[in-house]
Design a protein around this motif. Structure first.
Motif, PDB file in Angstrom:
ATOM      1  N   VAL A   1       0.850  -1.188   0.000  1.00  0.00           N
ATOM      2  CA  VAL A   1       0.000   0.000   0.000  1.00  0.00           C
ATOM      3  C   VAL A   1       0.886   1.239   0.000  1.00  0.00           C
ATOM      4  O   VAL A   1       1.939   1.265   0.628  1.00  0.00           O
ATOM      5  CB  VAL A   1      -0.902   0.006   1.244  1.00  0.00           C
ATOM      6  N   HIS A   2       0.435   2.263  -0.729  1.00  0.00           N
ATOM      7  CA  HIS A   2       1.174   3.518  -0.707  1.00  0.00           C
ATOM      8  C   HIS A   2       0.276   4.627  -0.172  1.00  0.00           C
ATOM      9  O   HIS A   2      -0.826   4.845  -0.668  1.00  0.00           O
ATOM     10  CB  HIS A   2       1.645   3.873  -2.122  1.00  0.00           C
ATOM     11  N   ILE A   3       0.789   5.307   0.838  1.00  0.00           N
ATOM     12  CA  ILE A   3       0.047   6.448   1.368  1.00  0.00           C
ATOM     13  C   ILE A   3       0.703   7.709   0.867  1.00  0.00           C
ATOM     14  O   ILE A   3       1.845   8.020   1.215  1.00  0.00           O
ATOM     15  CB  ILE A   3       0.050   6.445   2.901  1.00  0.00           C
ATOM     16  N   SER A   4      -0.029   8.437   0.068  1.00  0.00           N
ATOM     17  CA  SER A   4       0.534   9.601  -0.602  1.00  0.00           C
ATOM     18  C   SER A   4      -0.076  10.873  -0.042  1.00  0.00           C
ATOM     19  O   SER A   4      -1.121  10.866   0.593  1.00  0.00           O
ATOM     20  CB  SER A   4       0.229   9.480  -2.095  1.00  0.00           C
ATOM     21  N   GLY A   5       0.587  11.971  -0.309  1.00  0.00           N
ATOM     22  CA  GLY A   5      -0.002  13.274   0.001  1.00  0.00           C
ATOM     23  C   GLY A   5      -0.753  13.769  -1.221  1.00  0.00           C
ATOM     24  O   GLY A   5      -1.078  12.990  -2.111  1.00  0.00           O
ATOM     25  N   SER A   6      -0.995  15.065  -1.260  1.00  0.00           N
ATOM     26  CA  SER A   6      -1.749  15.626  -2.376  1.00  0.00           C
ATOM     27  C   SER A   6      -1.022  15.401  -3.684  1.00  0.00           C
ATOM     28  O   SER A   6       0.135  15.776  -3.848  1.00  0.00           O
ATOM     29  CB  SER A   6      -1.935  17.123  -2.175  1.00  0.00           C
ATOM     30  N   LEU A   7      -1.731  14.827  -4.648  1.00  0.00           N
ATOM     31  CA  LEU A   7      -1.084  14.550  -5.932  1.00  0.00           C
ATOM     32  C   LEU A   7      -0.914  15.797  -6.781  1.00  0.00           C
ATOM     33  O   LEU A   7      -0.323  15.749  -7.856  1.00  0.00           O
ATOM     34  CB  LEU A   7      -1.868  13.481  -6.678  1.00  0.00           C
ATOM     35  N   LYS A   8      -1.407  16.907  -6.276  1.00  0.00           N
ATOM     36  CA  LYS A   8      -1.112  18.160  -6.968  1.00  0.00           C
ATOM     37  C   LYS A   8       0.363  18.501  -6.838  1.00  0.00           C
ATOM     38  O   LYS A   8       0.927  19.238  -7.635  1.00  0.00           O
ATOM     39  CB  LYS A   8      -1.897  19.303  -6.332  1.00  0.00           C
ATOM     40  N   ARG A   9       0.971  18.005  -5.831  1.00  0.00           N
ATOM     41  CA  ARG A   9       2.366  18.342  -5.563  1.00  0.00           C
ATOM     42  C   ARG A   9       3.308  17.328  -6.158  1.00  0.00           C
ATOM     43  O   ARG A   9       3.129  16.120  -5.968  1.00  0.00           O
ATOM     44  CB  ARG A   9       2.616  18.437  -4.053  1.00  0.00           C
ATOM     45  N   ASN A  10       4.278  17.858  -6.829  1.00  0.00           N
ATOM     46  CA  ASN A  10       5.286  17.022  -7.477  1.00  0.00           C
ATOM     47  C   ASN A  10       5.865  15.957  -6.554  1.00  0.00           C
ATOM     48  O   ASN A  10       6.089  14.821  -6.945  1.00  0.00           O
ATOM     49  CB  ASN A  10       6.424  17.900  -7.970  1.00  0.00           C
ATOM     50  N   VAL A  11       6.118  16.363  -5.317  1.00  0.00           N
ATOM     51  CA  VAL A  11       6.816  15.435  -4.434  1.00  0.00           C
ATOM     52  C   VAL A  11       6.026  14.150  -4.260  1.00  0.00           C
ATOM     53  O   VAL A  11       6.577  13.045  -4.302  1.00  0.00           O
ATOM     54  CB  VAL A  11       7.101  16.059  -3.050  1.00  0.00           C
ATOM     55  N   TYR A  12       4.710  14.289  -4.101  1.00  0.00           N
ATOM     56  CA  TYR A  12       3.901  13.111  -3.866  1.00  0.00           C
ATOM     57  C   TYR A  12       3.587  12.400  -5.177  1.00  0.00           C
ATOM     58  O   TYR A  12       3.624  11.173  -5.254  1.00  0.00           O
ATOM     59  CB  TYR A  12       2.621  13.492  -3.128  1.00  0.00           C
ATOM     60  N   ALA A  13       3.307  13.178  -6.199  1.00  0.00           N
ATOM     61  CA  ALA A  13       3.031  12.580  -7.504  1.00  0.00           C
ATOM     62  C   ALA A  13       4.235  11.775  -7.969  1.00  0.00           C
ATOM     63  O   ALA A  13       4.105  10.658  -8.471  1.00  0.00           O
ATOM     64  CB  ALA A  13       2.691  13.675  -8.509  1.00  0.00           C
ATOM     65  N   GLY A  14       5.414  12.343  -7.764  1.00  0.00           N
ATOM     66  CA  GLY A  14       6.631  11.653  -8.184  1.00  0.00           C
ATOM     67  C   GLY A  14       6.820  10.339  -7.449  1.00  0.00           C
ATOM     68  O   GLY A  14       7.143   9.306  -8.039  1.00  0.00           O
ATOM     69  N   ARG A  15       6.603  10.378  -6.149  1.00  0.00           N
ATOM     70  CA  ARG A  15       6.804   9.168  -5.360  1.00  0.00           C
ATOM     71  C   ARG A  15       5.819   8.087  -5.791  1.00  0.00           C
ATOM     72  O   ARG A  15       6.160   6.901  -5.869  1.00  0.00           O
ATOM     73  CB  ARG A  15       6.633   9.479  -3.872  1.00  0.00           C
ATOM     74  N   LEU A  16       4.616   8.528  -6.083  1.00  0.00           N
ATOM     75  CA  LEU A  16       3.608   7.569  -6.540  1.00  0.00           C
ATOM     76  C   LEU A  16       4.045   6.935  -7.857  1.00  0.00           C
ATOM     77  O   LEU A  16       3.935   5.714  -8.049  1.00  0.00           O
ATOM     78  CB  LEU A  16       2.265   8.279  -6.713  1.00  0.00           C
ATOM     79  N   GLU A  17       4.552   7.769  -8.752  1.00  0.00           N
ATOM     80  CA  GLU A  17       5.036   7.238 -10.024  1.00  0.00           C
ATOM     81  C   GLU A  17       6.107   6.180  -9.793  1.00  0.00           C
ATOM     82  O   GLU A  17       6.108   5.124 -10.427  1.00  0.00           O
ATOM     83  CB  GLU A  17       5.605   8.363 -10.897  1.00  0.00           C
ATOM     84  N   GLY A  18       7.009   6.502  -8.900  1.00  0.00           N
ATOM     85  CA  GLY A  18       8.081   5.558  -8.593  1.00  0.00           C
ATOM     86  C   GLY A  18       7.531   4.251  -8.036  1.00  0.00           C
ATOM     87  O   GLY A  18       7.989   3.154  -8.397  1.00  0.00           O
ATOM     88  N   TYR A  19       6.556   4.389  -7.191  1.00  0.00           N
ATOM     89  CA  TYR A  19       5.878   3.217  -6.614  1.00  0.00           C
ATOM     90  C   TYR A  19       5.305   2.353  -7.722  1.00  0.00           C
ATOM     91  O   TYR A  19       5.560   1.144  -7.800  1.00  0.00           O
ATOM     92  CB  TYR A  19       4.792   3.724  -5.666  1.00  0.00           C
ATOM     93  N   LYS A  20       4.557   3.000  -8.620  1.00  0.00           N
ATOM     94  CA  LYS A  20       3.952   2.249  -9.728  1.00  0.00           C
ATOM     95  C   LYS A  20       5.009   1.582 -10.584  1.00  0.00           C
ATOM     96  O   LYS A  20       4.897   0.412 -10.968  1.00  0.00           O
ATOM     97  CB  LYS A  20       3.134   3.201 -10.611  1.00  0.00           C
ATOM     98  N   LYS A  21       6.039   2.343 -10.869  1.00  0.00           N
ATOM     99  CA  LYS A  21       7.102   1.838 -11.736  1.00  0.00           C
ATOM    100  C   LYS A  21       7.704   0.560 -11.156  1.00  0.00           C
ATOM    101  O   LYS A  21       7.946  -0.415 -11.869  1.00  0.00           O
ATOM    102  CB  LYS A  21       8.186   2.900 -11.843  1.00  0.00           C
ATOM    103  N   ALA A  22       7.935   0.595  -9.863  1.00  0.00           N
ATOM    104  CA  ALA A  22       8.530  -0.582  -9.224  1.00  0.00           C
ATOM    105  C   ALA A  22       7.584  -1.765  -9.323  1.00  0.00           C
ATOM    106  O   ALA A  22       8.000  -2.912  -9.558  1.00  0.00           O
ATOM    107  CB  ALA A  22       8.850  -0.272  -7.767  1.00  0.00           C
TER     108      ALA A  22
END
Lengths: 338, 338
Positions: free
Chosen positions: A185-206
DNA sequence: TTAATTTACGCAATCGGTTGCGCAATTCAT
DNA sequence: ATGAATTGCGCAACCGATTGCGTAAATTAA
């Protein structure tokens, strides 16, 4: 006591013109050393202090750098600020700091106020909810250096400083997978923000890379408010497929999750492995200690400061580096390794 | 684009004098509403923004409050700052923040710089090592409001905001005693600072009251640097008489002590009970959770802000309250109770 | 209708440095 | 010694808003 003494007073005492006094004090080359010395000495004697108000007015600059951050009271942000302040101070700049409190409205207001107050440059880390950037055009229009750090956006000609959040998110997730997690499971912050959107992308990529499915129900967009920990843990407990790994975008939230999970009878890392983000002090102290991604805040502050200063002093070398990425590092601790 | 427009421009457009424009913009009573409306509307149209440099010069005030803190990157301090900023922002003041990095030298420099830059007031939390206060006379001489918070000192006419450290130290120690401790060590910060000196006094008082001896070897003056935890724990381990209670002046240090003590085989709270100070987030998360004294930083910031603002706006009511004490509260958690 | 107030606004000085331009004094080259 | 180049400094115009004082116009009183 406390009579303001001006360059005119000095001029009179020395029988020279105010212009000469001013130039002497500023070490202007067209003034002889002899005169400068005299001026300096009298200035010292009389306790002369230059009136910044007047100097600012005529130079139209304030030696001041504005900063807008979402919140002052976070250990990460205040560490960044500490770095910025260090540099600014070294170069004789003052720092005017304001917080948006995660509100776009306040961010706009702060931007206006700082502009009016005549800051020479502006450093910004965006609010949670900001999705429109018009309030920064005032700066770009007038060529006032504007730089974003951590929570950035890409405006033309605005340098940014951040880490490679996607890579970091990837590393974190990959680390969980390597340690045997199958349903993360990934708990993200607001996806409007690069920091969280980026981490989510990385999560998906993995996940892709390991041919794991990306399940929407495993991605939780949250405001990372600690009040929601219980609710979240309940959700984990109730989930159909057993969750065996959690990647949280923020150490504080992660630490509180661990506490709550343990309270609910989960064993960390045996049942569920948890990895956080930031390497906050809390991550080391909690037990089990929290694996995390080191996010070098102080260094970020230093770089942000240096970058903006070099813009201000016209060194163009750094200007070319429009996007600075700071290296992150995975720190493996007990919460992910049996 | 970006042509600066001044009151003179407005005056010309409207065929009135700059003085009238200025007064209109400031809502001066001697101007008719009709004129004001016209001015305001043209000002809006043209995107007029008042030049603070000029306004500052003529008014000799900057709408700016200076703050000097020992370090930005501490959760306590940034929480206080957050409160100060909130208030300052509400009242249209900007905050110029600088850090002394616990050095008297830097503190003096910062005080000078902030003075020169024309802050309307100064808020200070003293550096670790500061033992001479001449750098503040510039402010007191010119009647610039000066207020100390947390790490305070008593200069004439300088209000202070803090908690009752002695009472808090007393409470902490008493709590340990009540829970059975007989040989309590106190880890203090620099005794130059009221906060630590006060807590030590409270510690001693509690011992007196319970007819326990005050042993010099049980009082450790430290800089509370985490690097010293190991050394300190070694000392505990080696002490002749078994130590069964520790009162640490700061949660971060206390938390790290707990970790190290556990690593060294002590059981907390069974063998040694530990109480910290501040109620930092870390105190809740560590296990065993850390008993501590709640130190309401945000509230302190709010009060500091309000107090200085009311000084600036000349309300005398608060001026009488020269020393504000905020209530502390003991928070008993696992580290002190079996 | 005229004098006494009140209202509304302009004049001009002020806040204290900064800086382009010009001129005098000094130094240098020939 | 004389013209040319250099050095050192002053004059005065900014920078843009604020504000005490004065006065013309509008309102009120008588």
């Amino acid at each position: 006591m406390a009579k303001k003494i001006t360059i005119y007073d000095l001029a009179q005492k020395l029988n020279i013109s105010p212009a000469t006094v001013s130039r002497s004090l500023n070490d202007h080359p067209a003034i002889s050393q002899k005169t400068k010395d005299k001026v300096l000495s009298v200035a010292k004697e009389t306790g002369y202090r230059t009136n910044k108000f007047a100097a600012n007015l005529s130079k139209q600059k304030s030696n001041t750098i504005g900063v807008i951050v979402p919140k002052l009271n976070s250990i990460f942000m205040s560490t960044v600020l500490s770095g910025i302040e260090k540099i600014a101070n070294n170069f004789g700049y003052n720092l005017v700091i304001s917080q948006s409190l995660e509100s776009q409205e306040k961010e706009k207001l702060n931007a206006k106020t700082l502009f009016d107050s005549g800051v020479d440059a502006l450093l910004v880390s965006l609010a949670y909810e900001t999705d429109d950037y018009d309030h920064f055009t005032t700066y770009t229009d007038r060529k006032i250096p504007l730089l974003f750090f951590d929570r950035v956006c890409d405006l033309p000609n605005c340098p940014t400083i951040s880490i490679d959040n996607e890579a970091a998110g990837y590393d974190a997730t990959q680390h969980l997978i390597k340690n045997g997690c199958q349903n993360i499971v990934h708990i993200s912050g607001s996806l409007k923000r690069n920091v969280y959107a980026g981490r989510l992308e990385g999560y998906k990529k993995a996940l892709y890379k390991n041919k794991f499915p990306v399940k929407p129900e495993n991605i939780i967009e949250s405001d990372l408010n600690i009040g929601q920990v219980k609710e979240f843990v309940a959700r984990i407990k109730a989930s159909e497929q057993k969750v065996d790994g959690i990647f949280v975008s923020n150490d504080t939230f992660a630490a509180n999750c661990i506490k709550e999970l343990i309270k609910e009878g989960f064993r960390i890392p045996e049942d569920i492995k948890v990895i956080g983000f930031n390497n906050d002090p809390v991550s080391e102290v909690i037990s089990p200690s929290l694996s995390t991604i080191e996010y070098p805040g102080y260094k970020m502050g230093i770089l942000a400061g240096q970058s903006i200063i070099s813009h201000l002093s016209g060194s163009i070398n750094i200007q070319s580096a429009d996007q600075i990425l700071i290296k992150h590092k995975l720190i493996a601790r007990e919460s992910t390794q049996i």
